[in-house]
Design an enzyme around this catalytic site. Structure first.
Site, mmCIF file in Angstrom:
data_model
loop_
_atom_site.group_PDB
_atom_site.id
_atom_site.type_symbol
_atom_site.label_atom_id
_atom_site.label_comp_id
_atom_site.label_asym_id
_atom_site.label_seq_id
_atom_site.Cartn_x
_atom_site.Cartn_y
_atom_site.Cartn_z
ATOM 1 N N ARG A 1 88.531 43.982 37.068
ATOM 2 C CA ARG A 1 88.938 42.573 37.176
ATOM 3 C C ARG A 1 87.942 41.738 36.372
ATOM 4 N NH1 ARG A 1 90.463 40.269 42.935
ATOM 5 N NH2 ARG A 1 91.787 38.957 41.621
ATOM 6 N N ASP B 1 84.447 32.313 42.249
ATOM 7 C CA ASP B 1 84.360 33.637 41.602
ATOM 8 C C ASP B 1 83.374 33.658 40.449
ATOM 9 O OD1 ASP B 1 87.184 33.450 42.901
ATOM 10 O OD2 ASP B 1 86.692 35.582 42.688
ATOM 11 N N ASN C 1 87.775 29.522 40.801
ATOM 12 C CA ASN C 1 88.165 30.070 42.114
ATOM 13 C C ASN C 1 89.669 30.326 42.061
ATOM 14 O OD1 ASN C 1 87.454 30.836 44.839
ATOM 15 N ND2 ASN C 1 88.573 29.039 45.545
ATOM 16 N N GLY D 1 87.677 39.284 46.672
ATOM 17 C CA GLY D 1 86.656 38.290 46.982
ATOM 18 C C GLY D 1 85.417 38.680 46.186
ATOM 19 N N ALA D 2 84.857 37.696 45.465
ATOM 20 C CA ALA D 2 83.827 38.007 44.469
ATOM 21 C C ALA D 2 82.661 38.846 45.005
ATOM 22 C CB ALA D 2 83.338 36.715 43.821
#
Ligand code: MRU
Length: 383
Positions: free
Chosen positions: A121, A269, A279, A79-80
């Site tokens: 990421r 994101d 997203n 989750g961002a």
């Protein structure tokens, strides 16, 4: 990464397992997704291992940069905004590998750690935003020394976490105004407390509307291939006593056609300057379905998720993940050996499919470059 029987793990991780079944009995809002335990010199980063939910509630501790990198990479923390918070604390851990008496050595160790964490990421911009902030804080602290540098860095990481919590509450407050009593709300992936320092973005809207006494029925897309909707969103909503119905991703069109969905709310994101929003994979499809059925489609995200260096979504890097997530997710082989697999983890929903973007500074509507500039140009929250 393997976790050994005695609780010690490779790469400096230590696990603490709660009693079996505990995950089903968490009180809402009492879990801490990611937080720091101890002081700057010897403390550690503690986080829920989200890969184990919903069947087990397990917290892991990280006390070296490699562990933090691995936890982000394998989605123990995901989750961002939560990735950003974890990376900020990871930078503190990295910084202390330099000689504590030498600010130049601490700064260099921080730079090395941040460069490594940046490779974990690629899509969620909060990771890069948080690390940029940590590096800027180090530079400022060296220019104007006030107390030990490591403590200044820990203060900055705490500020990032604190601000995230405050932004999520504001997103909930603005977003709840868009929700009417008896609404059916569909969400995709997990943009809840587990994806942030606390309370969430898309789920903050739902939590806040529920706290106001509005009656809601939430549809949670399961979210292939890693099932964040089934494992995490459904877990959060069930724990809060909110009416949630789990559907497979390919059922969303039918549920919309049956008239059960009046709003869609998802997280993001990375959002470009024109409002194009990346997203979890599948979000773009949900937006197209919403448009076809005349259903408002909202994105909920803090200002830290905007990347104003990108004019539109075409420049957003899309993470590609291990094909085994598709062919043998959760240990069961569901496709033949040798089959070709494409596994992009995110997609980009064009701004013209988004009814509004709910931020901590208000709702961006219509979604275009002028509105993004206007709303994000408003003063920041006091943290
Ligand atoms: O791969 P993940 O689980 O990190 O993807 C998460 C999402 O796509 C969320 O919807 C997004 O980060 C918003 S979190 C508030």
């Amino acid at each position: 990464m393997t976790i050994s029987q005695d609780g010690e793990t490779a790469g400096g991780l230590r696990k603490e397992a709660a009693p079996s079944g505990d995950a089903d009995r968490r009180d809402p809002g009492v879990f801490r997704t990611v937080h720091w335990v101890g002081d700057a010199a010897a403390g550690r980063l503690r986080m829920i291992d989200q890969t184990r939910l919903p069947s087990q509630f397990v917290e892991i501790d990280c006390d070296d940069v490699e562990s933090v990198w691995g936890a982000i990479k394998r989605l123990s923390v995901r989750g961002a905004p939560a990735i950003g918070v974890a990376a900020a604390y990871g930078a503190v851990i990295g910084a202390r590998s330099g000689d504590h008496a030498d600010p130049g050595a601490i700064r260099e160790a921080l730079r090395t750690a941040a460069a490594h964490l940046r490779t974990s990421r690629p899509t969620a911009v909060n990771l890069f935003w948080a690390l940029d902030r940590m590096e800027a804080a180090a530079d400022a602290a060296i220019r104007e020394p006030r107390g030990p540098l490591l403590e200044r860095l820990l203060d900055e990481a705490h500020a990032i976490a604190r601000e995230d919590r405050a932004m999520c509450r504001e997103i909930g407050r603005f977003g709840a105004e868009l929700i009417e009593d008896d609404d059916g709300v569909l969400t995709h992936c997990n943009a809840g407390g587990l994806a942030t320092a606390d309370y969430g973005t898309a789920l903050a809207v739902i939590f806040s509307a529920h706290e106001q006494g509005k009656s809601l029925r939430v549809f949670a897309d399961e979210t292939r291939p890693l099932l964040q909707g089934a494992r995490l969103t459904a877990w959060e909503l069930v724990n809060r006593g909110i009416d949630v119905t789990l559907i497979c991703d390919n059922m969303a069109a039918q549920v919309m056609k049956e008239g059960k969905v009046r709003k869609v709310v998802v997280g993001a994101d990375r959002i470009a300057a024109n409002g194009d929003a990346a997203n979890k994979i599948g979000t773009y499809g949900v937006a197209l379905l919403a448009k076809a059925h005349g259903i408002p489609f909202y994105v909920a995200a803090p200002s830290s998720t905007f990347d104003l260096t990108l004019a539109d979504g075409s420049g957003i890097p899309i993470e590609e993940r291990d094909p085994r997530e598709v062919t043998e997710g959760f240990g069961l082989r569901t496709a033949p050996e040798g089959v070709a697999v494409y596994n992009p983890a995110f997609d980009v929903t064009p701004a013209d499919l988004i009814t509004g973007i709910i931020t901590e500074r208000g709702v961006i509507r219509p979604v275009d470059a002028d509105s993004v500039r206007r709303v994000l140009g408003t003063p920041k929250l006091e943290s």
